[in-house]
Enzyme design. Structure first.
Site, PDB file in Angstrom:
ATOM      1  N   TRP A 321       1.034  -1.383  -0.406  1.00 48.67           N
ATOM      2  CA  TRP A 321       0.046  -0.351  -0.004  1.00 48.67           C
ATOM      3  C   TRP A 321       0.741   1.251  -0.092  1.00 48.67           C
ATOM      4  O   TRP A 321       0.233   1.848  -0.641  1.00 48.67           O
ATOM      5  CB  TRP A 321      -1.036   0.065   1.541  1.00 48.67           C
ATOM      6  CG  TRP A 321      -1.800   1.019   0.914  1.00 48.67           C
ATOM      7  CD1 TRP A 321      -2.405   1.232   0.956  1.00 48.67           C
ATOM      8  CD2 TRP A 321      -2.087   2.451   1.911  1.00 48.67           C
ATOM      9  NE1 TRP A 321      -3.747   2.689   0.987  1.00 48.67           N
ATOM     10  CE2 TRP A 321      -2.577   3.292   2.212  1.00 48.67           C
ATOM     11  CE3 TRP A 321      -0.622   3.037   3.328  1.00 48.67           C
ATOM     12  CZ2 TRP A 321      -2.596   4.133   2.315  1.00 48.67           C
ATOM     13  CZ3 TRP A 321      -0.362   3.866   3.757  1.00 48.67           C
ATOM     14  CH2 TRP A 321      -1.925   4.480   3.259  1.00 48.67           C
ATOM     15  N   HIS A 322       2.664   1.283   0.764  1.00 50.48           N
ATOM     16  CA  HIS A 322       2.594   2.723   1.148  1.00 50.48           C
ATOM     17  C   HIS A 322       3.672   2.937  -0.540  1.00 50.48           C
ATOM     18  O   HIS A 322       4.301   3.217  -0.807  1.00 50.48           O
ATOM     19  CB  HIS A 322       3.671   2.204   1.836  1.00 50.48           C
ATOM     20  CG  HIS A 322       3.108   2.756   3.292  1.00 50.48           C
ATOM     21  ND1 HIS A 322       2.318   1.341   4.147  1.00 50.48           N
ATOM     22  CD2 HIS A 322       2.624   3.434   4.000  1.00 50.48           C
ATOM     23  CE1 HIS A 322       2.185   2.184   5.296  1.00 50.48           C
ATOM     24  NE2 HIS A 322       2.459   2.792   4.605  1.00 50.48           N
ATOM     25  N   GLY A 323       3.939   1.407  -1.658  1.00 47.83           N
ATOM     26  CA  GLY A 323       4.522   1.852  -2.431  1.00 47.83           C
ATOM     27  C   GLY A 323       4.923   0.316  -3.660  1.00 47.83           C
ATOM     28  O   GLY A 323       5.064  -0.041  -2.612  1.00 47.83           O
TER      29      GLY A 323
END
Length: 485
Positions: A321-323
């Protein structure tokens, strides 16, 4: 546009507050906030505001269909969630996927396709997750469906929490969108919270960022080992005060407009385990994954092995989700692995822990989290190089030949880092981040109600705002880590 900017503080916010409070009706005030939120988004993303509008319209109609359909509601939900995730994939992960496919194709001797490069829309991860939570909540309870597209649009695009959260569940804020109370006391408390968040961002996070970025983004290995340790500490402090400061500003802005947004941080660096850290860090995201992924997978009800796998899957998704990238995925999986290992050892309740045990646990947690922040910030390859350098290892497979570190360069960097603002930020930051929260006793409550305390607090808040504004007006370094998550 970000909250810690002159354009927001001097123009956007005063104009929106004025327009909002001169209108007496909630429905019209909602329209003002919706228009302001779309303008806030379009300020930095004039093209992608249409993507935001399309998301609002799609999820509005999807919610109606899910609520009205008596059969195959699960299929409708699955389709709607896939559409939301598809948009997130295209803009956030398609470029990285095309890059990986190109690498594989070249190694197989095939023609590599052209890499796809798309600008990441502002806050797309946050408003996508809020849209999904709305659809799931409607699927669970059709009575929650919103039949007014303006109200649903306001929920998805509300500018105080649009860019970096906190992630708000629809069921928690639906009643506030329909009707909410306004008062001078609530507005004042919101302004206080906003100023505290602004100071944390501008005076603390930006100070640590200038040190961290100078080390990591300078010529690799020209700095001494101790400066990499200093950068590690600085980034841990930067990301906490950057993100928690922005959450404070979002919560404060929400109160100024009559909303009660959920808390997002609870002194996470005072935790004595990684498990406790994640109960205190980005709490709305942790709660989202717990309620919408971990528990539906079976949570901790399917045995120890299944529980460990569920936890690893949740933290795999957290990293993703963060990257897009190996660094983010490893960052998430290693957090999940540490939590799994912690559950293998018996533990006592926090209230029974001695002071020494608490300090040792806190040191272990901060060290573990800080080392893993290397992956979060620098990616896998650079993190390996930095980690080797931190421990004095110069291995030619991972590092370039180190350049001798001259006394002159050493002195210049020391003068840049070891200055009064940095030391002040360290003292204040450590006091805020590491000291556990204490409940107010009767004496503290009496003091906090006195006129002298209130005037002192007002003076401190005014000073913090003036100092923060002065640094922004002076063009000081002002990055924002979560701006494009």
């Amino acid at each position: 546009m970000v909250f810690s900017s002159i354009s927001f503080l001097c123009f956007f916010l005063p104009a929106v507050l004025t327009a909002y409070y001169v209108i007496p009706f909630v429905a019209w005030r909602n329209a003002v906030l919706l228009l302001a939120s779309l303008l806030f988004y379009a300020w930095g993303e004039p093209t992608y505001v249409f993507l935001m509008i399309a998301s609002i319209l799609f999820n509005y109609n999807a919610g109606l269909k899910i609520a009205e359909c008596e059969r195959r509601r699960g299929l409708l939900l699955a389709f709607s969630v896939i559409v939301n995730l598809a948009a997130l994939f295209v803009f956030k992960y398609l470029g990285y996927t095309s890059h990986v496919v190109g690498i594989i194709a070249r190694r197989l001797g095939m023609g590599a396709p052209a890499e796809i490069k798309l600008a990441l829309p502002l806050g797309i991860s946050f408003y996508t997750f809020q849209s999904i939570s709305y659809l799931v909540d409607v699927w669970r309870n059709p009575a929650l469906v919103q039949r007014d597209p303006l109200r649903l649009g306001l929920y998805i695009s509300l500018f105080p929490q649009l860019v970096a959260g906190p992630i708000v569940r629809y069921g928690d804020i639906a009643a506030q969108i329909a009707e909410r109370a306004h008062s001078m006391e609530g507005f004042a408390r919101g302004a206080e919270r906003f100023i505290v968040g602004l100071a944390k961002k501008v005076l603390l996070a930006n100070t640590f960022a200038s040190v961290c970025d100078t080390v990591y983004e300078g010529s690799m290995f020209l700095q001494g080992t101790r400066f990499y340790w200093l950068a590690l500490f600085s980034y841990s402090m930067q990301i906490y005060f950057d993100f928690s400061g922005y959450s404070d500003m979002a919560i404060g802005l929400g109160r100024m407009f009559g909303f009660s947004l959920p808390e997002n941080f609870d002194r996470p660096y005072s935790a004595s385990s990684v498990t406790e850290f994640w109960r205190r860090w980005h709490m709305t995201l942790t709660g989202f994954f717990r309620d919408y992924i971990y528990i539906p997978l079976g949570g901790n009800r399917k045995g120890k092995v299944r529980t460990a796998l569920n936890r690893l899957l949740v933290f795999f998704v957290t990293g993703l989700w963060h990257g897009a990238g190996v660094g983010f995925v490893l960052w998430g999986l290693l957090h999940g692995a540490l939590m799994t290992v912690e559950r293998l050892f018996p533990k006592r309740a926090d209230k029974k822990k001695g002071t020494l045990a608490r300090i040792v646990g806190q040191a272990y947690t901060f060290a573990s989290v800080s080392l893993l922040w290397l992956l979060f910030r620098n990616g896998f390859k650079s993190s390996v190089r930095i980690l080797l350098k931190m421990f004095g290892v110069n291995y030619t497979r991972f590092t370039a030949t180190p350049v001798p570190f001259t006394n002159h360069m050493d002195g210049m960097l020391a003068l840049k880092f070891l200055n009064v603002p940095f030391f002040a930020a360290c003292v204040v930051g450590i006091a805020i981040a590491f000291v556990p929260h204490r409940e107010k006793n009767s004496l503290m409550q009496t003091v906090s109600q006195s006129a002298a305390f209130r005037w002192t607090k007002a003076a401190v808040l005014l000073a913090l705002f003036v100092l923060s504004y002065a640094r922004l007006a002076g063009g000081s370094y002002n990055p924002f880590i979560y701006f494009r998550f």
